[in-house]
Design a protein around this motif. Structure first.
Motif, short mmCIF file in Angstrom:
data_model
loop_
_atom_site.label_atom_id
_atom_site.label_comp_id
_atom_site.label_asym_id
_atom_site.label_seq_id
_atom_site.Cartn_x
_atom_site.Cartn_y
_atom_site.Cartn_z
N VAL A 48 33.94 39.19 35.70
CA VAL A 48 34.14 39.52 37.11
C VAL A 48 33.74 38.32 37.97
O VAL A 48 32.88 37.53 37.60
CB VAL A 48 33.33 40.79 37.50
CG1 VAL A 48 31.84 40.54 37.40
CG2 VAL A 48 33.70 41.29 38.87
N ALA A 50 34.88 36.18 42.11
CA ALA A 50 35.80 36.03 43.23
C ALA A 50 37.10 35.35 42.79
O ALA A 50 37.17 34.75 41.72
CB ALA A 50 35.13 35.21 44.33
N SER A 51 38.11 35.43 43.64
CA SER A 51 39.40 34.78 43.35
C SER A 51 39.19 33.28 43.16
O SER A 51 38.41 32.65 43.89
CB SER A 51 40.38 35.01 44.50
OG SER A 51 40.71 36.37 44.61
N LYS A 55 38.47 33.20 36.05
CA LYS A 55 38.51 34.37 35.15
C LYS A 55 39.78 34.39 34.31
O LYS A 55 39.73 34.52 33.08
CB LYS A 55 38.43 35.67 35.95
CG LYS A 55 37.24 35.82 36.87
CD LYS A 55 37.18 37.19 37.53
CE LYS A 55 38.39 37.50 38.41
NZ LYS A 55 38.55 36.60 39.57
N GLU A 168 43.34 41.90 34.81
CA GLU A 168 43.48 42.74 36.01
C GLU A 168 44.65 43.72 35.89
O GLU A 168 45.52 43.77 36.78
CB GLU A 168 43.62 41.86 37.25
CG GLU A 168 42.42 40.96 37.49
CD GLU A 168 42.43 40.32 38.85
OE1 GLU A 168 42.21 41.04 39.84
OE2 GLU A 168 42.67 39.11 38.93
N THR A 200 38.51 41.32 36.03
CA THR A 200 38.66 42.13 37.23
C THR A 200 37.92 41.50 38.40
O THR A 200 37.01 40.67 38.21
CB THR A 200 38.13 43.57 36.99
OG1 THR A 200 38.37 44.36 38.15
CG2 THR A 200 36.65 43.57 36.69
N HIS A 201 38.31 41.91 39.63
CA HIS A 201 37.53 41.59 40.83
C HIS A 201 36.52 42.69 41.13
O HIS A 201 35.62 42.51 41.94
CB HIS A 201 38.46 41.49 42.05
CG HIS A 201 39.28 40.25 42.10
ND1 HIS A 201 40.55 40.18 41.57
CD2 HIS A 201 39.02 39.03 42.64
CE1 HIS A 201 41.04 38.96 41.78
NE2 HIS A 201 40.13 38.25 42.42
N SER A 202 36.69 43.86 40.52
CA SER A 202 35.98 45.07 40.93
C SER A 202 34.68 45.27 40.16
O SER A 202 34.67 45.42 38.94
CB SER A 202 36.89 46.29 40.70
OG SER A 202 36.17 47.49 40.84
#
Length: 263
Positions: A48, A50-51, A55, A168, A200-202
């Motif tokens: 995980v 940030a953009s 990742k 993702e 994932t970002h979450s």
């Protein structure tokens, strides 16, 4: 490119002293590293951050779609090759629209070397595993986005590869469908015992799915936090799991770490 270091074969995935650079000269951008981690067999690792933190780059290196600029990546002790040893699920399902639902899964079984008569039996079994019943005859465009992503997961499971890589896969779905597919994926992972690496970002998704979560810093991506998720999952409904005090505590720790890592 430097020579890769010597690494062993105990883990399902081994990443050692890896850096990855896009471009050359003045245009060079270091996307990732240096980074090292081992992923034990049967674990569910979530990455995980940030953009732009690297990742997806890391996942592509593990899948063998790209080669590291320096360092070494091994899956089951070997250099990863695209399409060999790992099922991959992307953010978009990437199904073949001219084939039926069953035809998409059958093709993956054929590429895996499964005999024709066995393929006919396994297609409905794989679709059942991801919660799809009696849809093998339907066309892709007749399915919802969530159903299409289930087909993509079934296709990734078709080859019985020991490693499942997911980039993702639920990001474009509505919240309810996303939660349902998270639940399905967690059950499939438990039943098959495969090693999974999920991007994932979450933070919520990371805590729910992972047996371990790695937080990456902003570019170039390095490990900011490597956290085990020791939650009692067996016998708990999803809402019961999310209601646990330790679930909330782990989510808070990860949220803070992701914010700090993003700088």
């Amino acid at each position: 490119m430097s020579s890769p270091p010597e690494i062993g074969t105990a883990a399902a995935v081994q990443v050692q002293e890896v850096e990855h650079v896009y471009g050359t000269g003045a245009d060079a951008v270091t996307a990732l590293g240096p980074i090292s981690l081992d992923v034990p067999r049967g674990s569910f690792l979530v990455i995980v951050g940030a953009s732009g933190c690297g990742k997806s780059t890391l996942l592509r290196l593990i899948a063998g779609f790209e080669q590291p600029t320096s360092g070494a990546v091994r899956t089951a002790g070997e250099r990863p090759l695209p399409g060999a040893g790992a099922g991959v699920v992307f953010q978009q399902p990437r199904l073949l629209p001219w084939k039926s639902v069953g035809g998409n899964v059958e093709l993956a079984l054929r590429y895996a070397g499964v005999p024709r008569e066995e393929r006919a039996r396994r297609v409905p079994e794989l679709l059942e595993r991801v919660g799809l019943h009696n849809v093998a005859h339907r066309r892709i465009w007749q399915l919802s986005g969530g159903q299409q992503q289930r087909v993509a997961i079934a296709r990734a499971l078709a080859g019985d590869d020991p490693l499942l890589l997911l980039d993702e896969p639920f990001a474009a779905l509505d919240a309810l469908t996303r939660e349902r597919l998270q639940e399905d994926l967690r059950l499939v992972s438990e039943r098959t015992g495969r090693t999974s690496v999920f991007v994932t970002h979450s933070v919520e998704e990371a805590v729910f799915l992972g047996s371990r979560v790695v937080v990456l810093t902003k570019r170039p991506g390095r490990i900011a936090l490597d956290l085990d998720i020791p939650l009692p999952r067996t016998g708990l409904e999803p809402d019961e799991l999310r209601a646990l005090p330790e679930y909330g505590a782990l989510r808070a720790v990860l949220s803070h770490a992701v914010r700090d890592a993003a700088g």
